[in-house]
Enzyme design. Structure first.
Site, PDB file in Angstrom:
ATOM      1  N   ASP A  15      30.123 -56.132  12.562  1.00  0.00           N
ATOM      2  CA  ASP A  15      28.935 -56.167  13.414  1.00  0.00           C
ATOM      3  C   ASP A  15      28.688 -57.634  13.765  1.00  0.00           C
ATOM      4  O   ASP A  15      29.359 -58.521  13.242  1.00  0.00           O
ATOM      5  CB  ASP A  15      27.733 -55.576  12.643  1.00  0.00           C
ATOM      6  N   SER A  16      27.683 -57.869  14.609  1.00  0.00           N
ATOM      7  CA  SER A  16      27.316 -59.251  14.919  1.00  0.00           C
ATOM      8  C   SER A  16      26.591 -59.900  13.734  1.00  0.00           C
ATOM      9  O   SER A  16      26.537 -61.117  13.640  1.00  0.00           O
ATOM     10  CB  SER A  16      26.407 -59.273  16.145  1.00  0.00           C
ATOM     11  N   CYS A  78      28.755 -51.422  15.221  1.00  0.00           N
ATOM     12  CA  CYS A  78      27.984 -52.092  16.264  1.00  0.00           C
ATOM     13  C   CYS A  78      28.075 -51.252  17.533  1.00  0.00           C
ATOM     14  O   CYS A  78      29.182 -51.001  18.032  1.00  0.00           O
ATOM     15  CB  CYS A  78      28.577 -53.478  16.478  1.00  0.00           C
ATOM     16  N   GLU A 159      17.433 -60.354  12.200  1.00  0.00           N
ATOM     17  CA  GLU A 159      18.274 -61.435  11.656  1.00  0.00           C
ATOM     18  C   GLU A 159      17.425 -62.549  11.030  1.00  0.00           C
ATOM     19  O   GLU A 159      17.884 -63.259  10.154  1.00  0.00           O
ATOM     20  CB  GLU A 159      19.199 -62.016  12.738  1.00  0.00           C
ATOM     21  N   CYS A 191      21.432 -49.033  18.064  1.00  0.00           N
ATOM     22  CA  CYS A 191      21.849 -50.359  17.577  1.00  0.00           C
ATOM     23  C   CYS A 191      21.748 -50.289  16.068  1.00  0.00           C
ATOM     24  O   CYS A 191      20.750 -49.783  15.530  1.00  0.00           O
ATOM     25  CB  CYS A 191      20.921 -51.445  18.120  1.00  0.00           C
ATOM     26  N   HIS A 193      21.166 -52.449  13.917  1.00  0.00           N
ATOM     27  CA  HIS A 193      20.078 -53.212  13.294  1.00  0.00           C
ATOM     28  C   HIS A 193      18.800 -52.370  13.178  1.00  0.00           C
ATOM     29  O   HIS A 193      17.940 -52.671  12.357  1.00  0.00           O
ATOM     30  CB  HIS A 193      19.748 -54.459  14.130  1.00  0.00           C
TER      31      HIS A 193
HETATM   32  N1  DGL Z   1      24.121 -54.197  15.673  1.00  0.00           N
HETATM   33  C1  DGL Z   1      24.525 -54.421  17.036  1.00  0.00           C
HETATM   34  C2  DGL Z   1      24.537 -53.083  17.776  1.00  0.00           C
HETATM   35  O1  DGL Z   1      24.647 -52.041  17.142  1.00  0.00           O
HETATM   36  C3  DGL Z   1      23.610 -55.468  17.626  1.00  0.00           C
HETATM   37  C4  DGL Z   1      24.246 -56.356  18.558  1.00  0.00           C
HETATM   38  C5  DGL Z   1      23.558 -57.676  18.782  1.00  0.00           C
HETATM   39  O2  DGL Z   1      22.733 -57.756  19.699  1.00  0.00           O
HETATM   40  O3  DGL Z   1      23.952 -58.613  18.124  1.00  0.00           O
HETATM   41  O4  DGL Z   1      24.474 -53.020  18.973  1.00  0.00           O
END
Ligand code: DGL
Length: 291
Positions: A15-16, A78, A159, A191, A193
């Site tokens: 993931d990011s 992600c 984050e 997402c 997150h």
């Molecule tokens: N967790 C990522 C997703 O599912 C987030 C991406 C981000 O904006 O960094 O889209």
């Protein structure tokens, strides 16, 4: 390589940032015997406000690195990369690679008729969820309506660890109000997150709105695929093998790697992992690192 030997290779999850931990938790629940290499591209988070070309390039670099780590499968934890990069890159790698969109869309269609999707700007712009929901509806011969909302502020807030801030609540009210007005019965976390904010959403949305976390469904898909490919770590539930099963689980391990500050990731992730993990910093090689 014999499949049996390869079955003990880890699953690559990326993931990011800390969003993919919601998928990792599902892997630990459904596939406790599997080892994982988790990569968070924290030097470049958030991805959701980037262009499709950038996202594809980041994912390509990560997949090259994952391949060099000898993973047996990659789970894209992600949605942004699942929406933008999966179809483009899948055939370039000799690895099973799974994305979140289709499993999430199918689960939404099984659940409701008035579906809200919240996701990053890149995912919403790609229209991947609306398309996948439409495909799933055609498969099941059902009908449903879809409302999509981009929520660009959520990833930076998660984050930064601002899960319970009053500001985060205000932002969530703003994003979710159009979905309440549309009278949705189902909310898809588009997402990874966002499940970290689920209790906040629960405070805002009417009780009858059900949450769909695609993580649960991508991991069941991964379990089926591993089984099908003969790549799963054997875990038998009969008493004869219970000792071996226990050994497999004890050996299962998660290695955490990030492109940014390992200490920061260790601190932030500890609230979901219930321990402070040891985290390695990975520098993707210059050929791979084009940004
Ligand atoms: N967790 C990522 C997703 O599912 C987030 C991406 C981000 O904006 O960094 O889209």
């Amino acid at each position: 390589m014999f499949l049996k030997e390869k079955s003990h290779y880890p699953i690559g999850v990326f993931d990011s940032g800390v969003g993919g931990l919601t998928v990792l938790q599902e892997i630990r629940r459904q596939l406790p015997q599997e080892s994982v290499i988790y990569f968070g591209d924290t030097a470049r988070v958030p991805w959701g406000s980037r262009s499709p070309a950038e996202i594809i390039e980041f994912v390509r670099q990560i997949l090259i690195w994952m391949q060099s780590q000898e993973v047996k499968m990659v789970v894209m934890a992600c949605n942004t990369s699942s929406a933008l990069a999966l179809d483009v890159l899948r055939d370039s790698f000799d690895l099973p690679i799974l994305g979140l969109i289709l499993p999430g869309a199918r689960a939404a269609v099984r659940n409701g008729r008035r579906i809200g999707v919240i996701a990053t700007s890149a995912t919403i712009k790609s229209n991947a969820y609306a398309q996948a929901i439409e495909e799933s509806l055609a498969e099941s011969q059902e009908q449903a309506q879809v409302w999509q909302v981009a929520c660009p502020e959520f990833v930076p807030l998660v984050e930064a660890g601002r899960i319970k801030d009053s500001y985060t609540l205000e932002v969530a009210i703003e994003y979710l109000t159009p979905l309440i007005e549309a009278d949705i019965d189902t909310l898809v976390f588009g997402c990874t997150h966002y499940p970290h904010l689920a209790s906040l959403f629960r405070q805002i949305l009417p009780d009858h709105v059900q949450f769909i976390d695609p993580a649960e469904h991508i991991v069941s898909a991964a379990a089926r695929e591993l089984e099908l490919l003969g790549l799963h770590v054997g875990l038998r539930h009969n008493s004869k093998n219970s000792k071996n099963s226990k050994k497999s689980i004890d050996r299962a391990h998660t290695r955490f790697c990030v492109s940014g500050d390992p200490e920061q990731f260790a601190q932030l992730s500890s609230r979901w992992l219930n321990k402070t993990p040891s985290v390695e910093k990975v520098t993707l090689s210059p050929v791979e690192l084009l940004s």
